[in-house]
Design a protein around this motif. Structure first.
Motif, mmCIF file in Angstrom:
data_model
loop_
_atom_site.group_PDB
_atom_site.id
_atom_site.type_symbol
_atom_site.label_atom_id
_atom_site.label_comp_id
_atom_site.label_asym_id
_atom_site.label_seq_id
_atom_site.Cartn_x
_atom_site.Cartn_y
_atom_site.Cartn_z
ATOM 1 N N LEU A 205 0.807 -1.224 0.000
ATOM 2 C CA LEU A 205 0.000 0.000 0.000
ATOM 3 C C LEU A 205 0.840 1.274 0.000
ATOM 4 C CD1 LEU A 205 -3.090 -0.548 2.349
ATOM 5 C CD2 LEU A 205 -3.080 0.001 -0.088
ATOM 6 N N SER A 206 1.958 1.229 0.749
ATOM 7 C CA SER A 206 2.750 2.450 0.907
ATOM 8 C C SER A 206 3.822 2.595 -0.172
ATOM 9 C CB SER A 206 3.423 2.443 2.282
ATOM 10 O OG SER A 206 4.243 1.288 2.371
ATOM 11 N N THR A 207 3.987 1.568 -1.006
ATOM 12 C CA THR A 207 5.120 1.618 -1.939
ATOM 13 C C THR A 207 4.782 2.312 -3.256
ATOM 14 O OG1 THR A 207 4.642 -0.531 -2.908
ATOM 15 C CG2 THR A 207 6.096 -0.512 -0.987
ATOM 16 N N GLY A 208 3.510 2.556 -3.510
ATOM 17 C CA GLY A 208 3.183 3.251 -4.755
ATOM 18 C C GLY A 208 1.690 3.242 -4.990
ATOM 19 N N PRO A 209 1.262 3.940 -6.036
ATOM 20 C CA PRO A 209 -0.179 4.088 -6.277
ATOM 21 C C PRO A 209 -0.856 2.816 -6.808
ATOM 22 C CG PRO A 209 1.060 5.168 -8.020
ATOM 23 C CD PRO A 209 2.066 4.660 -7.029
ATOM 24 N N GLU A 210 -0.063 1.859 -7.313
ATOM 25 C CA GLU A 210 -0.681 0.687 -7.956
ATOM 26 C C GLU A 210 -1.469 -0.162 -6.970
ATOM 27 O OE1 GLU A 210 2.542 1.442 -8.315
ATOM 28 O OE2 GLU A 210 2.675 2.089 -10.416
ATOM 29 N N ALA A 211 -0.808 -0.577 -5.871
ATOM 30 C CA ALA A 211 -1.486 -1.426 -4.884
ATOM 31 C C ALA A 211 -2.706 -0.699 -4.323
ATOM 32 C CB ALA A 211 -0.531 -1.825 -3.763
ATOM 33 N N LEU A 212 -2.551 0.603 -4.112
ATOM 34 C CA LEU A 212 -3.664 1.401 -3.585
ATOM 35 C C LEU A 212 -4.865 1.344 -4.522
ATOM 36 C CD1 LEU A 212 -4.406 3.433 -1.265
ATOM 37 C CD2 LEU A 212 -3.784 5.230 -2.868
ATOM 38 N N GLN A 216 -8.445 -0.342 -3.644
ATOM 39 C CA GLN A 216 -9.621 0.520 -3.787
ATOM 40 C C GLN A 216 -10.674 -0.140 -4.674
ATOM 41 O OE1 GLN A 216 -8.458 4.312 -5.385
ATOM 42 N NE2 GLN A 216 -10.117 5.354 -4.287
ATOM 43 N N LEU A 217 -10.196 -0.725 -5.759
ATOM 44 C CA LEU A 217 -11.085 -1.396 -6.714
ATOM 45 C C LEU A 217 -11.761 -2.609 -6.083
ATOM 46 C CD1 LEU A 217 -11.731 -1.222 -9.851
ATOM 47 C CD2 LEU A 217 -10.155 -3.155 -10.054
ATOM 48 N N ILE A 218 -10.983 -3.425 -5.362
ATOM 49 C CA ILE A 218 -11.542 -4.635 -4.739
ATOM 50 C C ILE A 218 -12.613 -4.245 -3.715
ATOM 51 C CG2 ILE A 218 -11.057 -6.679 -3.326
ATOM 52 C CD1 ILE A 218 -8.216 -6.713 -4.493
#
Ligand code: C2E
Ligand code: CA
Ligand code: CA
Ligand code: CA
Length: 275
Positions: A205-212, A216-218
Motif C-alpha cells: 500500500l505504501s510503496t506506490g499508487p498501484e497497490a492502492l 480501492q477497486l476490490i
C-alpha cells in the motif's frame, strides 16, 4: 533396490533415495501427528473496522513436530493434500474450532480454511453440519475460507457442495483474493459473502499508487456486490487508516494480534471433550 533399464537391480541411487526417505518419514510423522496430539489450532482475531473491536477469529492449523519444532502449514498442508490426510486433519480443525467458538461471545464468528481436496467427496457439507450440531453453534457464525484452487476445477460436485453449505446458512469467503489468475471471474460463479484481500496488496500500500488502486477497486467491487471485505496482513497504523478510509469492512493482522492458542484468548473456551 531398483531395477535399471537392463533389468539388473541396482542397490541404491543415493540422492533420490535420500530425498524419498525424508519425504516418506515426513508423511509417516504427519499421519501419526493427530494421534500423538501434535496438531493444534491457533486463533487470529478478526476486527470490525468501524468499531476497531474483535468480532471473531480465524482458525489456523499448527503442527509441533517432536524434533523439527513448529512446522509451517505452508509446508505440511500440501503434503496432507497429496496423501489424503487433509480430510482427517480438516475435520479435526473444524470440530475443534467450532467447539472453541461455543465459549466465545455469541456474536463472534469463526473462520475455518478449507482445501480444494476436501471438496472431492460428497461428504463435506454433512461433516460441517454434524460439527455445527455437536458444538451447538448457529451456522451463520461459521465462515468457510476457500481459495481459487477450489473453483479452478469448477466441477458440478464442488458447486453443489458450496450451494449446500450456503443453504445451511454458513458464510463463504474467498481467500487470497487477487493473487490467482481468475479471481474476478469466480465472483460471478458463486455468491461469496466475503472477499479477503491478500496481504501482498496490503504490504505494498505504501510503496506506490498501484497497490492502492487495486485495493480501492476490490473494496468498491465488494461493496457493490453486497460482500464484506477483509484486509489481511495489516501490520501498521498507516495501513489501518488507509484501509478504513477506503471503506474496508474488516481487518486482520499482526497490528491487532498474532494467531494464539485458544487458552490465551481470554475467553472461557468450551474446550473439547477428551478424545
Ligand atoms: P491464509 O489462510 O491466507 O492465512 C493467513 C496467514 O497469514 C497465516 O499464516 C497467518 O498467520 C499469517 N498472518 C496473519 N497476519 C499477518 C500479518 O500481519 N503479517 C504476516 N506477515 N502474516 C500474517 P499461517 O498460519 O502460517 O498459514 C498459512 C496458510 O496455511 C494459510 O494461509 C492457509 O492457506 C493454510 N492453512 C492454515 N491452517 C489451515 C487449515 O486448517 N486448513 C487448510 N486447508 N489450510 C490451512
Ligand atoms: Ca485464510
Ligand atoms: Ca489469505
Ligand atoms: Ca494464503
Amino acid at each position: 533396490a531398483k531395477a535399471d533399464g537392463k533389468g539388473r537391480a541396482r542397490l541404491f541411487e543415493p540422492a533420490m533415495d535420500a530425498h524419498l526417505l525424508v519425504r516418506k518419514a515426513f508423511e509417516a510423522d504427519l499421519r501419526a501427528a493427530l494421534q500423538r496430539g501434535e496438531i493444534s489450532v491457533h486463533y487470529q482475531p478478526l476486527l470490525d473496522t468501524a468499531t476497531r473491536s474483535i468480532c471473531g477469529y480465524e482458525a489456523l492449523m499448527r503442527w509441533q513436530h517432536p524434533t523439527r519444532g513448529w512446522v509451517s502449514p505452508a509446508e505440511f498442508i500440501p503434503v496432507a493434500e497429496d496423501t489424503g490426510l487433509i480430510d482427517a486433519l480438516g475435520e479435526w480443525v473444524m470440530r475443534h474450532a467450532l467447539q472453541e467458538a461455543a465459549g466465545w461471545p455469541d456474536h463472534f464468528t469463526v473462520a475455518v480454511n478449507l482445501s480444494a481436496v476436501q471438496f472431492r467427496g460428497a461428504t463435506l457439507s454433512r461433516m460441517v453440519m454434524s460439527a455445527l450440531a455437536a458444538a451447538g453453534i448457529s451456522p451463520g457464525r461459521l465462515h468457510l475460507e476457500i481459495t481459487e484452487s477450489v473453483l479452478l476445477a469448477a466441477s458440478e460436485q464442488t458447486l453443489s457442495t458450496l450451494h449446500q453449505l450456503k443453504e445451511l446458512g454458513v458464510r463463504i469467503a474467498m481467500d487470497d483474493f487477487g493473487t490467482g489468475y481468475s479471481s474476478l471471474s469466480y465472483l460471478r460463479c458463486f455468491p461469496f459473502d466475503t472477499i479477503k484481500i491478500d496481504q501482498s496488496f496490503v504490504r505494498d500500500l505504501s510503496t506506490g499508487p498501484e497497490a492502492l488502486s487495486v485495493v480501492q477497486l476490490i473494496i468498491s467491487l465488494g461493496a457493490s456486490l453486497g460482500m464484506e471485505t477483509t484486509a489481511e496482513g495489516v501490520e501498521t497504523e498507516a495501513q489501518y487508516a488507509c484501509l478504513q478510509a477506503l471503506g474496508c469492512t474488516h481487518m486482520q493482522g499482526y497490528l491487532f494480534g498474532r494467531p494464539k492458542p485458544a487458552s490465551e484468548l481470554g475467553h472461557v473456551g468450551a474446550g473439547m471433550p477428551q478424545d
